[in-house]
Design a protein around this motif. Structure first.
Motif, short mmCIF file in Angstrom:
data_model
loop_
_atom_site.label_atom_id
_atom_site.label_comp_id
_atom_site.label_asym_id
_atom_site.label_seq_id
_atom_site.Cartn_x
_atom_site.Cartn_y
_atom_site.Cartn_z
N ALA A 9 -2.76 8.93 15.72
CA ALA A 9 -2.72 7.57 16.24
C ALA A 9 -2.88 6.48 15.10
O ALA A 9 -1.94 5.57 15.11
CB ALA A 9 -3.83 7.17 17.17
N ALA A 10 -3.76 6.80 14.22
CA ALA A 10 -3.71 5.64 12.93
C ALA A 10 -2.68 5.74 12.25
O ALA A 10 -2.01 4.67 11.93
CB ALA A 10 -5.07 6.00 12.23
N ASP A 11 -2.13 7.08 12.12
CA ASP A 11 -0.64 7.09 10.91
C ASP A 11 0.33 6.52 11.87
O ASP A 11 1.24 5.79 11.03
CB ASP A 11 -0.65 8.31 10.94
CG ASP A 11 -1.44 8.85 9.87
OD1 ASP A 11 -2.36 8.29 9.17
OD2 ASP A 11 -1.60 10.37 9.73
N GLU A 12 0.43 6.69 13.16
CA GLU A 12 1.46 6.08 13.91
C GLU A 12 1.60 4.43 13.69
O GLU A 12 2.59 3.76 13.65
CB GLU A 12 1.58 6.50 15.38
CG GLU A 12 2.76 6.01 16.01
CD GLU A 12 2.92 6.60 17.48
OE1 GLU A 12 3.80 6.03 18.18
OE2 GLU A 12 2.18 7.53 17.86
N ILE A 13 0.41 3.84 13.95
CA ILE A 13 0.20 2.48 13.84
C ILE A 13 0.43 1.95 12.45
O ILE A 13 1.07 0.69 12.21
CB ILE A 13 -1.20 2.10 14.28
CG1 ILE A 13 -1.59 2.50 15.74
CG2 ILE A 13 -1.42 0.69 13.73
CD1 ILE A 13 -2.94 2.33 16.14
N TRP A 14 0.14 2.85 11.43
CA TRP A 14 0.43 2.55 10.02
C TRP A 14 1.93 2.52 9.94
O TRP A 14 2.52 1.77 9.06
CB TRP A 14 -0.20 3.67 9.08
CG TRP A 14 0.00 3.31 7.47
CD1 TRP A 14 -0.89 2.60 6.88
CD2 TRP A 14 1.04 3.57 6.73
NE1 TRP A 14 -0.37 2.41 5.52
CE2 TRP A 14 0.71 3.00 5.46
CE3 TRP A 14 2.47 3.90 7.05
CZ2 TRP A 14 1.76 2.91 4.63
CZ3 TRP A 14 3.17 3.95 5.74
CH2 TRP A 14 2.95 3.46 4.38
N ASP A 15 2.51 3.41 10.36
CA ASP A 15 4.09 3.42 10.42
C ASP A 15 4.97 2.08 10.83
O ASP A 15 6.04 2.10 10.70
CB ASP A 15 4.43 5.00 11.08
CG ASP A 15 4.13 6.03 10.28
OD1 ASP A 15 4.03 6.14 8.84
OD2 ASP A 15 4.15 7.19 10.71
N ASN A 16 4.00 1.51 11.89
CA ASN A 16 4.71 0.52 12.75
C ASN A 16 3.92 -0.57 12.55
O ASN A 16 3.09 -1.03 13.68
CB ASN A 16 4.95 0.98 14.06
CG ASN A 16 5.94 2.29 14.07
OD1 ASN A 16 7.08 2.01 14.30
ND2 ASN A 16 5.37 3.23 14.31
N PRO A 17 3.70 -1.28 11.56
CA PRO A 17 2.99 -2.21 11.33
C PRO A 17 3.26 -3.69 11.90
O PRO A 17 4.44 -3.85 11.79
CB PRO A 17 2.95 -2.77 9.59
CG PRO A 17 4.13 -2.07 9.38
CD PRO A 17 4.40 -0.68 10.04
N GLU A 18 2.37 -4.05 12.74
CA GLU A 18 2.59 -5.34 13.52
C GLU A 18 1.55 -6.50 13.22
O GLU A 18 0.43 -6.11 13.26
CB GLU A 18 2.58 -5.18 14.97
CG GLU A 18 3.39 -3.88 15.47
CD GLU A 18 3.23 -3.27 16.53
OE1 GLU A 18 3.86 -3.36 17.66
OE2 GLU A 18 1.98 -3.12 17.01
N ILE A 29 -0.65 2.33 21.86
CA ILE A 29 -1.00 3.65 21.59
C ILE A 29 -2.45 3.63 21.90
O ILE A 29 -3.09 4.71 22.57
CB ILE A 29 -0.86 3.66 20.12
CG1 ILE A 29 0.48 3.95 19.63
CG2 ILE A 29 -1.90 4.84 19.44
CD1 ILE A 29 0.76 3.82 17.93
N HIS A 30 -3.47 2.70 21.76
CA HIS A 30 -4.89 2.56 22.16
C HIS A 30 -4.80 2.65 23.59
O HIS A 30 -5.80 3.55 24.06
CB HIS A 30 -5.52 1.08 21.83
CG HIS A 30 -5.64 1.00 20.25
ND1 HIS A 30 -6.41 -0.30 19.64
CD2 HIS A 30 -5.31 1.63 19.06
CE1 HIS A 30 -6.28 -0.06 18.24
NE2 HIS A 30 -5.77 1.11 17.94
N CYS A 31 -4.02 2.01 24.38
CA CYS A 31 -4.45 1.77 25.85
C CYS A 31 -4.05 3.20 26.40
O CYS A 31 -4.67 3.87 27.41
CB CYS A 31 -3.54 0.96 26.39
SG CYS A 31 -4.16 -0.97 26.11
N LYS A 32 -2.95 4.05 25.93
CA LYS A 32 -2.76 5.45 26.59
C LYS A 32 -3.71 6.24 26.23
O LYS A 32 -3.89 7.46 26.92
CB LYS A 32 -1.39 5.57 25.80
CG LYS A 32 -0.23 5.12 26.59
CD LYS A 32 1.15 5.44 26.04
CE LYS A 32 2.29 4.75 26.67
NZ LYS A 32 3.80 5.15 26.20
N LEU A 33 -4.32 6.33 24.97
CA LEU A 33 -5.45 7.16 24.53
C LEU A 33 -6.54 7.12 25.64
O LEU A 33 -7.16 7.86 25.98
CB LEU A 33 -5.74 7.10 23.09
CG LEU A 33 -5.09 7.75 22.02
CD1 LEU A 33 -5.58 7.27 20.71
CD2 LEU A 33 -5.34 9.29 22.02
N LEU A 34 -6.94 5.75 25.80
CA LEU A 34 -8.11 5.30 26.53
C LEU A 34 -7.72 5.92 28.02
O LEU A 34 -8.74 6.35 28.61
CB LEU A 34 -8.42 3.92 26.22
CG LEU A 34 -9.02 3.62 25.09
CD1 LEU A 34 -8.89 2.03 24.80
CD2 LEU A 34 -10.57 4.07 24.88
#
Length: 470
Positions: A9-18, A29-34
């Motif tokens: 999840a962290a790497d995917e967020i790194w790959d798509n910086p917002e 990503i956060h919400c689906k995990l939770l």
């Protein structure tokens, strides 16, 4: 629970910086995990489209976990490259490690939830998705709306170059932009008919320069000219803008300093015959420390096994290890660090912090600002730092972006998640500890009222349009 899931999840967020208020993918990503782990999720709280609140459990204690989400514009960088090289597919980069921060917080909350289930314990977990930390102080809006009022404790962390429990305070800050409107005219034929907005900007800066002599040592005034009114010196500039960021050691003094800066701008408008209007865009409170909570986290940190690093990881980190910066770090250790000789030796002998750094309770006021301060005015708040990056590299730099997907960065995130999880368990098991934490908080906040200079309506356009970090 699989730790690899949170690393991915962290790497995917790194790959798509917002950047601020654009963290839609990160939020998802956060919400689906939770949601996968049984949390009820509400998206878009406090006028912030990319925020969220995930809740699980019932009864006390109510423990909040604070995530952060945004990247920094202009800091694109390829991963694992030890020279500055922008990724052509990105304009932003996670130069403050928020991809790790958010995923680590979600992981800690999930671990704590599973522990409560396994041991049939009561307790409520609240995970706050906090956008635009860099550019808009998202936590301030959430705090102002009362979301922390029923929480007993808030926990968070930040990626760093050291393993330590955060202590002391930070500076309160307020950011505002002044827009001056004058009268355009031919600078040679009819200069007397013109009223220069650029002159008003310059006079504002002159006034603030004289103001700097008459403020306390911890106060800061920064500025950036946003609009000079054009590039033709033969035309009297009709429009000009300047942005100011003021900082002080507490909220009331920061508000007072802001008023004095506004007076400088008003005076400049009066002197030049221009009109002036201003917009407050950002504000954050100073941190309120809680010694009882800090000591509880220290107990957990000291009993938690730290990561070890392979030869390959050490060699990797030495690519980024900056000897001159590390030497400077040795001479800049804050006063609350204990056993300074051991810390200095570790900095000299290793490319990354491999020890737990003991800290003492301190009145130290750091020079930076954070919207975690707003949370700390409403609920006892604890922060830890864990080593994710090489010594001598700085936050808000391409070097942090480059190391953001490395195994040392992942290990720092997993360590932070474990400490937050264990701290939450300790708080749940020791009710008297929470009582002491809240008693200290009540004593410190006696006769203090939480105030924020944030505007009533979130200035979305300004937040999304900003290109510079604090």
């Amino acid at each position: 629970m699989d730790a690899e899931q949170f690393i991915q999840a962290a790497d995917e967020i790194w790959d798509n910086p917002e950047t601020g208020l654009e963290e839609y993918n990160t939020q998802d990503i956060h919400c689906k995990l939770l949601e996968e782990y049984g949390f009820e999720v509400e998206r878009g709280i406090s006028q912030l489209e990319t925020s969220y609140l995930a809740t699980w459990g019932s009864g006390g204690p109510v423990i909040a976990f604070l995530s952060e989400m945004d990247a920094l514009e202009g800091l694109s960088q390829k991963a694992d490259i030890s020279e500055k090289e922008a990724d052509p597919n990105m304009t932003a980069g996670h130069a403050c490690g928020h991809h790790l921060l958010g995923a680590g917080v979600v992981m800690a909350a999930v671990q704590y939830k599973e522990y409560l289930e396994q041991h049939s314990l009561k307790g409520t977990i609240k995970v706050f998705g906090c956008p635009c930390e860099e550019t808009g102080s998202g936590k301030g809006y959430i705090a102002r709306d009362g979301y922390f009022d029923d929480c007993d404790v808030a926990l968070t962390w930040h990626p760093s170059i050291i393993n330590i429990v955060s202590t002391g305070s930070t500076l309160a800050c307020i950011q505002l932009t002044f827009k001056f409107t004058g009268v355009s005219s031919h600078a040679a034929v009819a200069p007397h008919l013109g009223r220069s907005a650029l002159d008003a900007v310059e006079l504002t800066n002159v006034g603030c320069n004289y103001l700097r002599e008459h403020m306390t040592m911890t106060d800061r005034i920064h500025y950036a000219v946003l609009n000079t009114g054009g590039e033709n010196p033969g035309i009297v500039q009709q429009d000009a803008e300047v942005r100011y960021l003021v900082r002080s050691h507490n909220n009331l003094d920061c508000l007072d300093l802001m008023t004095r800066v506004i007076d400088c701008a008003r005076g400049a408008a009066l002197m030049t015959g221009c009109k002036m209007r201003f917009q407050i865009e950002d504000a954050a409170c100073n941190m309120v420390s809680n010694e009882t909570l800090e000591d509880a986290i220290r107990d957990v940190f000291k009993d938690t096994e730290l990561p070890t690093y392979s030869k390959e990881e050490i060699d990797y980190l030495y690519q980024y290890y900056n000897k001159d910066a590390a030497k400077a770090l040795v001479n800049m250790l804050p006063p609350f660090i204990k056993d300074r000789a051991a810390v200095k030796e570790n900095i000299k002998s290793m490319p990354i912090n491999t020890t737990y750094i003991e800290s003492s309770v301190s009145n130290f006021v750091g020079p930076a600002s954070t919207d975690v301060g707003d949370v700390s005015w409403n609920v006892p708040t604890g922060i830890i730092n864990t080593a994710c990056f090489a010594y001598g590299t700085q936050g808000h730099s391409w070097q942090w972006v480059a190391q953001g997907k490395s195994s040392p960065a992942h290990k720092g995130m997993l360590l932070a998640a474990e400490i937050m999880f264990k701290t939450a368990v300790k708080l749940n098991r020791e009710n008297k500890l929470i009582i002491k934490i809240k008693e200290e908080f009540a004593t410190k906040m006696k006769d203090q009222e939480y105030k924020t200079a944030l505007p009533k309506i979130v200035p979305v356009k300004q937040i999304k349009g900003r290109k510079k970090e604090q």
